[in-house]
Design an enzyme around this catalytic site. Structure first.
Site, PDB file in Angstrom:
ATOM      1  N   GLY A 113       0.837  -1.202   0.000  1.00 28.32           N
ATOM      2  CA  GLY A 113       0.000   0.000   0.000  1.00 28.32           C
ATOM      3  C   GLY A 113       0.866   1.243   0.000  1.00 28.32           C
ATOM      4  O   GLY A 113       0.530   2.254   0.628  1.00 28.32           O
ATOM      5  N   GLY A 136      -0.477   4.918  -1.056  1.00 28.03           N
ATOM      6  CA  GLY A 136      -1.505   5.612  -0.283  1.00 28.03           C
ATOM      7  C   GLY A 136      -0.959   6.812   0.462  1.00 28.03           C
ATOM      8  O   GLY A 136       0.236   7.124   0.397  1.00 28.03           O
ATOM      9  N   ILE A 194      -1.214  -1.915  -5.740  1.00 27.18           N
ATOM     10  CA  ILE A 194      -1.935  -2.474  -6.886  1.00 27.18           C
ATOM     11  C   ILE A 194      -1.898  -1.527  -8.075  1.00 27.18           C
ATOM     12  O   ILE A 194      -2.387  -1.849  -9.154  1.00 27.18           O
ATOM     13  CB  ILE A 194      -3.395  -2.794  -6.528  1.00 27.18           C
ATOM     14  N   ARG A 195      -1.334  -0.347  -7.877  1.00 25.42           N
ATOM     15  CA  ARG A 195      -1.188   0.643  -8.951  1.00 25.42           C
ATOM     16  C   ARG A 195       0.120   1.387  -8.763  1.00 25.42           C
ATOM     17  O   ARG A 195       0.729   1.342  -7.696  1.00 25.42           O
ATOM     18  CB  ARG A 195      -2.350   1.644  -8.910  1.00 25.42           C
ATOM     19  N   TYR A 248     -15.359   0.537   8.826  1.00 26.46           N
ATOM     20  CA  TYR A 248     -13.916   0.698   8.981  1.00 26.46           C
ATOM     21  C   TYR A 248     -13.496   0.434  10.417  1.00 26.46           C
ATOM     22  O   TYR A 248     -12.528  -0.287  10.688  1.00 26.46           O
ATOM     23  CB  TYR A 248     -13.528   2.116   8.554  1.00 26.46           C
ATOM     24  N   LYS A 292     -11.007  -2.482  12.030  1.00 31.40           N
ATOM     25  CA  LYS A 292      -9.815  -2.132  12.798  1.00 31.40           C
ATOM     26  C   LYS A 292      -9.846  -2.748  14.203  1.00 31.40           C
ATOM     27  O   LYS A 292      -8.808  -3.193  14.710  1.00 31.40           O
ATOM     28  CB  LYS A 292      -9.657  -0.611  12.879  1.00 31.40           C
TER      29      LYS A 292
END
Length: 317
Positions: free
Chosen positions: A8, A11, A35-36, A142, A146
């Site tokens: 990640g 981000g 992923i990008r 979310y 968590k």
């Protein structure tokens, strides 16, 4: 030698964490994945690979290929986005953590960083100076992921002696990356709109006080907890992390010191309900006692640095 894998890395937190770790440890010591593709600064500063954390085999192959010793799992679906896609949020946030905990359990890595959030708290949690150990009844998807993740981290430490470290991030503010779908993202958007429009329509009420933190402090804390001695860590679920608490009206006032004509309206949306379930301020004494945590940036310092750097980034004189 420590070799870190950032999952990640493109981000909001991951991008700045990657660059800082590479600055401190050297470019070959930090492998960035997502992923990008990310920014040119991220892509050109060291090793980068496209990686889907949901593909466990691909993650294992990446760890073995680069001889990774520790993983920073920064991939997650954030609060506002998770409310729109609850099942996807659960799958991503939970499965990704499960994969990385299994890697440690199988002896492929020795240390994990996994970020939690103030979203683990809920409307029954004490609002002021929320303590390290308290009632946690999150009402957002979310927050549910968590809280579940915290319990898994604690479980893997106590049952398998896995060294997994975590902090509960408050809302984060940064000029380097765009907002990423969080409820506290108004505190990033407001600076962009102040410079480009001179006005901001805020999706929270003017008196919605939330714990916030400048990204410089968040990155410092993340690295500090990972570098702390194993014997100093006493919390294996997640540490409270506090910064500075303020509301939209207060942040607007600090902006008006630099941009006198700036104006703000308040148009609360579905994110108001999420914000209302979170604390107003955080007690992070345990983090200070265990590994010396202290924040540096107050609201005035945040506003000054945000406006200065965004002007440069946007080419505004």
């Amino acid at each position: 030698m420590t070799k870190s894998l950032i999952i990640g890395a493109c981000g909001q937190i991951g991008s700045e964490l990657t660059l800082e770790l590479r600055k401190q440890r050297g470019t070959e010591s930090v492998v960035a994945t997502d992923i990008r593709e990310g920014s040119s600064a991220l892509m050109n500063s060291g090793i980068f690979e496209i990686l889907d954390v949901m593909d466990k085999t691909a993650v294992i192959n990446c760890v073995e290929k680069h001889e990774i010793t520790e993983v920073y799992l920064m991939a997650a679906m954030l609060s506002a986005t998770a409310e729109k896609y609850p099942k996807k949020a659960w799958d991503l946030n939970m499965t990704s953590l499960s994969h990385i905990l299994d890697l440690a359990h199988d002896g492929l890595i020795s240390k994990i960083f996994w970020p939690s959030s103030i979203a683990v708290f809920g409307p029954t949690t004490p609002k002021k100076n929320t303590p390290q150990v308290t009632i946690m009844e999150p009402t957002s998807v979310y927050g549910i992921t968590k809280l579940a993740g915290e319990r898994w981290c604690d479980y893997y430490y106590h049952n398998h002696n896995i060294d997994v470290r975590s902090i509960r991030y408050p809302g984060l503010i940064s000029w380097k990356t765009d907002p990423g779908g969080g409820t506290t993202d108004y505190a990033v958007e407001i600076y962009h709109k102040a410079l480009t429009n001179g006005h901001y329509n805020c999706f929270l009420k003017e008196d919605t006080e939330l714990p916030m933190m400048y990204m410089n402090d968040a990155i410092k804390a993340t690295i500090a907890i990972m570098e702390a001695d194993f014997s100093d860590i006493t919390v294996w679920a997640s540490y409270n992390l506090g910064g500075v608490s303020f509301n939209p009206q207060e942040i607007a006032v600090t902006i008006q010191k630099h941009i006198p004509g700036f104006s703000i309206d308040y148009q609360p949306d579905f994110r108001q309900k999420i914000a209302d379930s979170w604390p107003n301020s955080i007690d992070d004494q345990v983090a200070f006692d265990d590994w010396g945590w202290q924040h540096e940036f107050d609201l005035d310092a945040i506003t000054k640095d945000m406006l200065l750097n965004l002007k440069i980034k946007k080419g505004i004189s």
